[in-house]
Design a protein around this motif. Structure first.
Motif, PDB file in Angstrom:
ATOM      1  N   LEU A  26       0.877  -1.129   0.135  1.00 51.89           N
ATOM      2  CA  LEU A  26      -0.005   0.241   0.071  1.00 51.89           C
ATOM      3  C   LEU A  26       0.786   1.326   0.011  1.00 51.89           C
ATOM      4  O   LEU A  26       1.857   1.477   0.976  1.00 51.89           O
ATOM      5  CB  LEU A  26      -0.921   0.000   1.199  1.00 51.89           C
ATOM      6  N   VAL A  27       0.581   2.126  -0.992  1.00 51.10           N
ATOM      7  CA  VAL A  27       1.515   3.561  -1.031  1.00 51.10           C
ATOM      8  C   VAL A  27       0.281   4.350  -1.406  1.00 51.10           C
ATOM      9  O   VAL A  27      -0.639   4.457  -2.163  1.00 51.10           O
ATOM     10  CB  VAL A  27       2.071   3.491  -2.419  1.00 51.10           C
ATOM     11  N   ILE A  28       0.351   5.454  -0.597  1.00 56.52           N
ATOM     12  CA  ILE A  28      -0.640   6.561  -0.156  1.00 56.52           C
ATOM     13  C   ILE A  28       0.225   7.912  -0.595  1.00 56.52           C
ATOM     14  O   ILE A  28       1.097   8.262   0.041  1.00 56.52           O
ATOM     15  CB  ILE A  28      -1.598   6.483   0.890  1.00 56.52           C
ATOM     16  N   ASP A  29      -0.114   8.725  -1.681  1.00 59.96           N
ATOM     17  CA  ASP A  29       0.657   9.779  -1.882  1.00 59.96           C
ATOM     18  C   ASP A  29      -0.421  10.980  -1.841  1.00 59.96           C
ATOM     19  O   ASP A  29      -1.190  11.034  -2.641  1.00 59.96           O
ATOM     20  CB  ASP A  29       1.295   9.817  -3.145  1.00 59.96           C
ATOM     21  N   ALA A  30      -0.309  11.736  -0.797  1.00 53.69           N
ATOM     22  CA  ALA A  30      -1.540  12.987  -0.774  1.00 53.69           C
ATOM     23  C   ALA A  30      -0.543  14.180  -0.946  1.00 53.69           C
ATOM     24  O   ALA A  30       0.638  14.512  -0.393  1.00 53.69           O
ATOM     25  CB  ALA A  30      -2.162  12.962   0.635  1.00 53.69           C
ATOM     26  N   ARG A  31      -1.104  15.351  -1.797  1.00 56.66           N
ATOM     27  CA  ARG A  31      -0.468  16.313  -1.901  1.00 56.66           C
ATOM     28  C   ARG A  31      -1.431  17.470  -2.208  1.00 56.66           C
ATOM     29  O   ARG A  31      -2.750  17.259  -2.663  1.00 56.66           O
ATOM     30  CB  ARG A  31       0.672  16.509  -3.275  1.00 56.66           C
ATOM     31  N   GLU A  32      -1.310  18.589  -1.862  1.00 57.93           N
ATOM     32  CA  GLU A  32      -2.068  19.902  -2.107  1.00 57.93           C
ATOM     33  C   GLU A  32      -1.765  20.454  -3.474  1.00 57.93           C
ATOM     34  O   GLU A  32      -0.844  20.631  -4.017  1.00 57.93           O
ATOM     35  CB  GLU A  32      -1.773  20.772  -1.134  1.00 57.93           C
ATOM     36  N   THR A  33      -2.936  20.556  -4.264  1.00 62.90           N
ATOM     37  CA  THR A  33      -2.784  21.351  -5.535  1.00 62.90           C
ATOM     38  C   THR A  33      -2.838  22.680  -5.564  1.00 62.90           C
ATOM     39  O   THR A  33      -2.775  23.330  -4.488  1.00 62.90           O
ATOM     40  CB  THR A  33      -3.987  20.585  -6.389  1.00 62.90           C
ATOM     41  N   GLU A  34      -2.514  23.208  -6.775  1.00 69.67           N
ATOM     42  CA  GLU A  34      -2.397  24.659  -6.858  1.00 69.67           C
ATOM     43  C   GLU A  34      -3.418  25.334  -6.378  1.00 69.67           C
ATOM     44  O   GLU A  34      -3.656  26.478  -6.215  1.00 69.67           O
ATOM     45  CB  GLU A  34      -2.085  25.128  -8.346  1.00 69.67           C
ATOM     46  N   ASP A  35      -4.735  24.855  -6.772  1.00 66.90           N
ATOM     47  CA  ASP A  35      -6.005  25.653  -6.117  1.00 66.90           C
ATOM     48  C   ASP A  35      -6.566  25.180  -4.956  1.00 66.90           C
ATOM     49  O   ASP A  35      -7.713  25.713  -4.439  1.00 66.90           O
ATOM     50  CB  ASP A  35      -7.218  24.763  -7.376  1.00 66.90           C
ATOM     51  N   GLY A  36      -5.621  24.624  -4.198  1.00 65.27           N
ATOM     52  CA  GLY A  36      -5.913  24.385  -2.606  1.00 65.27           C
ATOM     53  C   GLY A  36      -6.857  23.251  -2.437  1.00 65.27           C
ATOM     54  O   GLY A  36      -6.737  22.858  -1.364  1.00 65.27           O
ATOM     55  N   ASN A  75     -13.963  23.405   3.747  1.00 63.30           N
ATOM     56  CA  ASN A  75     -14.344  23.840   2.379  1.00 63.30           C
ATOM     57  C   ASN A  75     -13.187  23.359   1.516  1.00 63.30           C
ATOM     58  O   ASN A  75     -13.064  24.191   0.597  1.00 63.30           O
ATOM     59  CB  ASN A  75     -14.758  25.148   2.327  1.00 63.30           C
ATOM     60  N   THR A  76     -12.532  22.240   1.776  1.00 58.44           N
ATOM     61  CA  THR A  76     -11.438  21.849   1.043  1.00 58.44           C
ATOM     62  C   THR A  76     -11.867  20.800   0.075  1.00 58.44           C
ATOM     63  O   THR A  76     -12.670  19.760   0.483  1.00 58.44           O
ATOM     64  CB  THR A  76     -10.365  21.490   1.850  1.00 58.44           C
ATOM     65  N   HIS A  77     -11.580  20.778  -1.191  1.00 58.50           N
ATOM     66  CA  HIS A  77     -12.223  19.506  -2.138  1.00 58.50           C
ATOM     67  C   HIS A  77     -11.039  18.573  -2.042  1.00 58.50           C
ATOM     68  O   HIS A  77      -9.813  18.756  -1.953  1.00 58.50           O
ATOM     69  CB  HIS A  77     -12.169  20.135  -3.493  1.00 58.50           C
ATOM     70  N   VAL A  78     -11.460  17.305  -1.995  1.00 56.79           N
ATOM     71  CA  VAL A  78     -10.769  16.118  -1.902  1.00 56.79           C
ATOM     72  C   VAL A  78     -10.931  15.268  -3.079  1.00 56.79           C
ATOM     73  O   VAL A  78     -12.107  15.043  -3.263  1.00 56.79           O
ATOM     74  CB  VAL A  78     -10.717  15.571  -0.665  1.00 56.79           C
ATOM     75  N   ASP A  79      -9.976  14.552  -3.733  1.00 53.88           N
ATOM     76  CA  ASP A  79     -10.124  13.875  -4.711  1.00 53.88           C
ATOM     77  C   ASP A  79      -9.597  12.569  -4.540  1.00 53.88           C
ATOM     78  O   ASP A  79      -7.956  12.682  -4.121  1.00 53.88           O
ATOM     79  CB  ASP A  79      -9.795  14.486  -5.997  1.00 53.88           C
ATOM     80  N   VAL A  80      -9.701  11.271  -4.189  1.00 56.33           N
ATOM     81  CA  VAL A  80      -9.198  10.131  -4.275  1.00 56.33           C
ATOM     82  C   VAL A  80      -9.152   9.206  -5.422  1.00 56.33           C
ATOM     83  O   VAL A  80     -10.358   8.881  -5.891  1.00 56.33           O
ATOM     84  CB  VAL A  80      -9.569   9.430  -2.984  1.00 56.33           C
TER      85      VAL A  80
END
Length: 84
Positions: A26-36, A75-80
């Motif tokens: 299992l590898v999980i890579d989470a990052r914040e994008t330019e639009d927050g 109010n942060t959008h999350v995409d998995v």
């Protein structure tokens, strides 16, 4: 914002790890994008992909819903996304 990204990644990991047979892969890579927004990439062993997706995509949809609900207070959008 980095703390929230880590929290969302931890939440996704805590939901997926018990579902799979090969937790070492299992590898999980989470990052914040330019639009927050927060983008979470999940990689699992090829044999475990079906367990994470679930029938008709129900499991991955539920994981996405949980992650989005956890970030809704700010109010942060999350995409998995599950990657091959």
């Amino acid at each position: 914002m980095a703390a929230q990204t880590e929290e969302i990644a931890g939440l996704v990991e805590s939901v997926i790890r018990p579902l799979i047979d090969n937790p070492d892969d299992l590898v999980i890579d989470a990052r914040e994008t330019e639009d927050g927004s927060i983008f979470v990439e999940v990689r699992v062993n090829e044999e475990d992909a079906g367990k994470v997706i679930g029938r008709q995509g129900r499991v991955i949809k539920a994981i996405r819903t949980l992650a989005r609900a956890a970030a809704s207070s700010t109010n942060t959008h999350v995409d998995v996304e599950l990657l091959d």
